[in-house]
Design an enzyme around this catalytic site. Structure first.
Site, PDB file in Angstrom:
ATOM      1  N   HIS A 139      -3.601  -6.122  10.819  1.00  0.00           N
ATOM      2  CA  HIS A 139      -4.503  -7.100  10.217  1.00  0.00           C
ATOM      3  C   HIS A 139      -4.445  -8.451  10.916  1.00  0.00           C
ATOM      4  O   HIS A 139      -4.110  -9.461  10.303  1.00  0.00           O
ATOM      5  CB  HIS A 139      -4.155  -7.291   8.741  1.00  0.00           C
ATOM      6  CG  HIS A 139      -4.215  -6.054   7.918  1.00  0.00           C
ATOM      7  ND1 HIS A 139      -3.485  -5.899   6.752  1.00  0.00           N
ATOM      8  CD2 HIS A 139      -4.908  -4.915   8.078  1.00  0.00           C
ATOM      9  CE1 HIS A 139      -3.733  -4.710   6.235  1.00  0.00           C
ATOM     10  NE2 HIS A 139      -4.586  -4.091   7.030  1.00  0.00           N
ATOM     11  N   ASN A 169      -5.742  -6.240   2.076  1.00  0.00           N
ATOM     12  CA  ASN A 169      -6.414  -5.779   3.288  1.00  0.00           C
ATOM     13  C   ASN A 169      -7.637  -6.669   3.536  1.00  0.00           C
ATOM     14  O   ASN A 169      -8.417  -6.930   2.625  1.00  0.00           O
ATOM     15  CB  ASN A 169      -6.824  -4.323   3.147  1.00  0.00           C
ATOM     16  CG  ASN A 169      -5.647  -3.439   2.789  1.00  0.00           C
ATOM     17  OD1 ASN A 169      -5.062  -3.588   1.716  1.00  0.00           O
ATOM     18  ND2 ASN A 169      -5.296  -2.526   3.667  1.00  0.00           N
ATOM     19  N   GLU A 220       0.857  -1.185   0.000  1.00  0.00           N
ATOM     20  CA  GLU A 220       0.000   0.000   0.000  1.00  0.00           C
ATOM     21  C   GLU A 220       0.892   1.234   0.000  1.00  0.00           C
ATOM     22  O   GLU A 220       1.800   1.356   0.821  1.00  0.00           O
ATOM     23  CB  GLU A 220      -0.868  -0.034   1.248  1.00  0.00           C
ATOM     24  CG  GLU A 220      -1.596   1.228   1.596  1.00  0.00           C
ATOM     25  CD  GLU A 220      -2.222   1.140   2.975  1.00  0.00           C
ATOM     26  OE1 GLU A 220      -2.182   2.161   3.700  1.00  0.00           O
ATOM     27  OE2 GLU A 220      -2.742   0.063   3.346  1.00  0.00           O
TER      28      GLU A 220
END
Length: 551
Positions: free
Chosen positions: A492, A530, A407
């Site tokens: 996460h 994600n 990202e």
């Protein structure tokens, strides 16, 4: 949620071509057949009115522990099926402004609202320009939990809406070819045909206007990231998000209060972001069958003599003190406290004899989604901008060749840093286990910091090459003194009560009928992107089956 929010138009969706190009999914033309109409994001002040708290002695058909993605899906679908639901949430409601008139604190100005029961902040970036940035704060039931365990810091959202309150909103559907490695016991065809589209619709997923992206100052950092990626031969992909992009355009124009353009993200977003408060939870409450008790922490679940389950929970004050202990009876219980919360609770309940029939898979298969962070020091001719929107919109895909998806993240400091910053998701194979330490009376995680090395190696397949091409170097001032890699954390957390192992293939816990897991604990450690869209889609799949067969 105001009437204006509930009745406003659905934000623009994702073009078929753009979304397929960006993520490899088959979302295409999303239809709102899921009976969840995502509201246009409004300023968060007064956004959620929460009924409760629950009374001790209450008898309820369904208790959902947690209000994050899986729990919100379960509550909505059960309520639509006519089943009354009560939700117990450990964090606050986040529906009352502070003295500054805002509900959430700014990323660059953390205060008592920012951290869960800490007396000092624990920012993911601990240093900047050689100086430590953490500071003392009052102990408070704030929005971000930086939970330290087993050599890793796990960042988790605390409050009604769970992780949706504090994440960057990157709503990514995994590439179809990667799905078998994510959830091997789940039918990929039905997920991509039915449940991923349903989840994307319910979450209000949209894509940045690519023409606007090319010119707006607040995404200069992403354009620099794109240029460097492409010059090294890596594809840059636009990533869908749950931010109201029309609202962000107005932020840039100065016609509405600034939120993402003012750097709000880590400790909540006051306007523009479509958290679960504005989507699934709003729709659930609108049924009239869902109530929520904030600041209620479940401590025990055990079979009740009269059927169902006896649930003990503590009502907390804002300093973390226990104000009351309550016992309620629930016909069915859904564990949705997040990967860490659900796993720790189940491991303790099995070990202490409250739920002795849980199997030995409980606590296993936990992973960090391969998270690792780094920064690069660019040349003076590549400024990244002093104003950076806090919502990411793109990434670098080297998953197939190097095991990493990076990202291109903002660094919203308010000054020009000439830095590019990245959060990578990698194909890290290491998995940890939660276990009960009887002597200490707590659940522990056996994660080891050294297990991050595969993630670093995979991320280096991208950034070593970019640095060599651009003649740049890694930043060494963001995570400590002379430390390149943010290998101490995860945003996460996944696993700990893995689908088709600790549970059956739809989240029913083995050994105790009427108990279910419906959150990220079901997913064994990695989603390749994600994870919250996958958590949401899996919850949609599982609750549909449970309603059809168990109720």
């Amino acid at each position: 949620m105001s009437d204006r929010s509930l009745n406003s138009r659905v934000p623009k969706g994702v073009s078929r071509r753009g979304f397929i190009t960006g993520t490899g999914s088959i979302l295409g033309a999303v239809v709102l057949s899921a009976n969840v109409t995502p509201a246009r994001a409004e300023p968060a002040t007064g956004a959620t009115t929460v009924a409760g708290p629950i009374e001790s002695g209450a008898r309820i058909p369904v208790l959902v522990i947690g209000t994050g993605y899986g729990g919100s899906v379960a509550a909505l679908r059960l309520a639509q099926a006519g089943v009354p639901v009560h939700m117990a949430e450990m964090g606050m409601a986040w529906d009352t402004p502070g003295s500054d008139g805002k509900i959430f604190a700014n990323t660059t100005r953390p205060d008592y609202r920012s951290y869960w029961l800490r007396t000092r902040t624990k920012a993911p970036l601990s240093n900047f320009l050689g100086f430590p940035i953490d500071k003392d704060v009052p102990r408070y039931t704030g929005i971000l939990d930086a939970e330290e365990m087993g050599g890793i810091i796990v960042y988790q959202g605390r409050g009604v809406g769970g992780g949706s309150l504090v994440n960057g909103g990157m709503a990514v559907t995994p590439k179809r070819q990667n799905f078998a490695a994510i959830l091997p016991s789940v039918d990929a065809e039905e997920m991509y045909r039915t449940y991923y589209p349903r989840a994307n619709a319910g979450l209000g997923v949209g894509l940045i206007d690519p023409n606007w992206f090319e010119t707006v100052d607040c995404y200069q950092f992403a354009r620099v990231g794109r240029k460097h990626a492409q010059r090294s031969g890596f594809p840059f992909v636009f990533v869908p998000d749950v931010y109201d992009w029309d609202y962000m355009k107005q932020e840039v124009a100065g016609t509405v209060p600034k939120s993402a353009v003012d750097g709000e993200i880590l400790y909540g977003n006051n306007a523009g972001k479509k958290s679960l408060q504005q989507t699934y939870l709003a729709a659930a409450r609108a049924t009239g069958k869902v109530t929520i008790s904030p600041l209620h922490r479940v401590t025990t679940v055990s079979p009740s003599d009269g059927g169902g389950y006896s649930v003990v929970m503590e009502q907390l004050g804002t300093s973390g003190e226990v104000l009351a202990t309550k016992t309620v009876t629930a016909g069915r219980v859904f564990f949705a406290a997040g990967s860490v919360g659900t796993s720790k609770l189940l491991v303790r309940l099995k070990a202490t004899g409250a739920l002795p029939n849980l199997n030995d898979e409980v606590g296993k298969g936990w992973g960090d989604n391969g998270n690792v962070m780094c920064g690069r020091a660019n040349h003076m001719w590549d400024p990244t901008g002093k104003v950076q929107a806090s919502i990411p919109c793109g990434g670098i895909d080297n998953w197939d060749a190097g095991g990493a998806f990076a990202e291109v993240a903002p660094l919203p400091t308010g000054i020009e840093t000439y830095a590019s910053f990245y959060l990578s998701i990698t194909k890290n194979p290491n998995r940890a286990r939660f276990s009960w330490n009887a002597a200490a009376g707590k659940v522990e995680l056996d994660w080891q910091t050294a297990w991050k090395q595969p993630s670093i190696d995979m991320a280096k397949t991208i950034f070593d090459k970019i640095n060599a091409k651009e003649g740049t170097i890694y930043r060494t001032d963001l995570f400590g003194t002379n430390k390149i890699w943010g290998d101490h954390l995860t945003y996460h957390p996944l696993g700990g009560a893995v689908l088709n192992k600790a549970t059956d293939n739809y989240g029913r816990l083995h050994g105790h009928p009427g108990l279910y897991v419906i959150d990220g604990a079901l997913i064994p450690g990695n989603t390749s992107v994600n994870p919250f869209v996958t958590i949401t889609a899996l919850a949609e799949r599982n609750i549909e089956k449970i309603i059809a067969t168990d109720l």
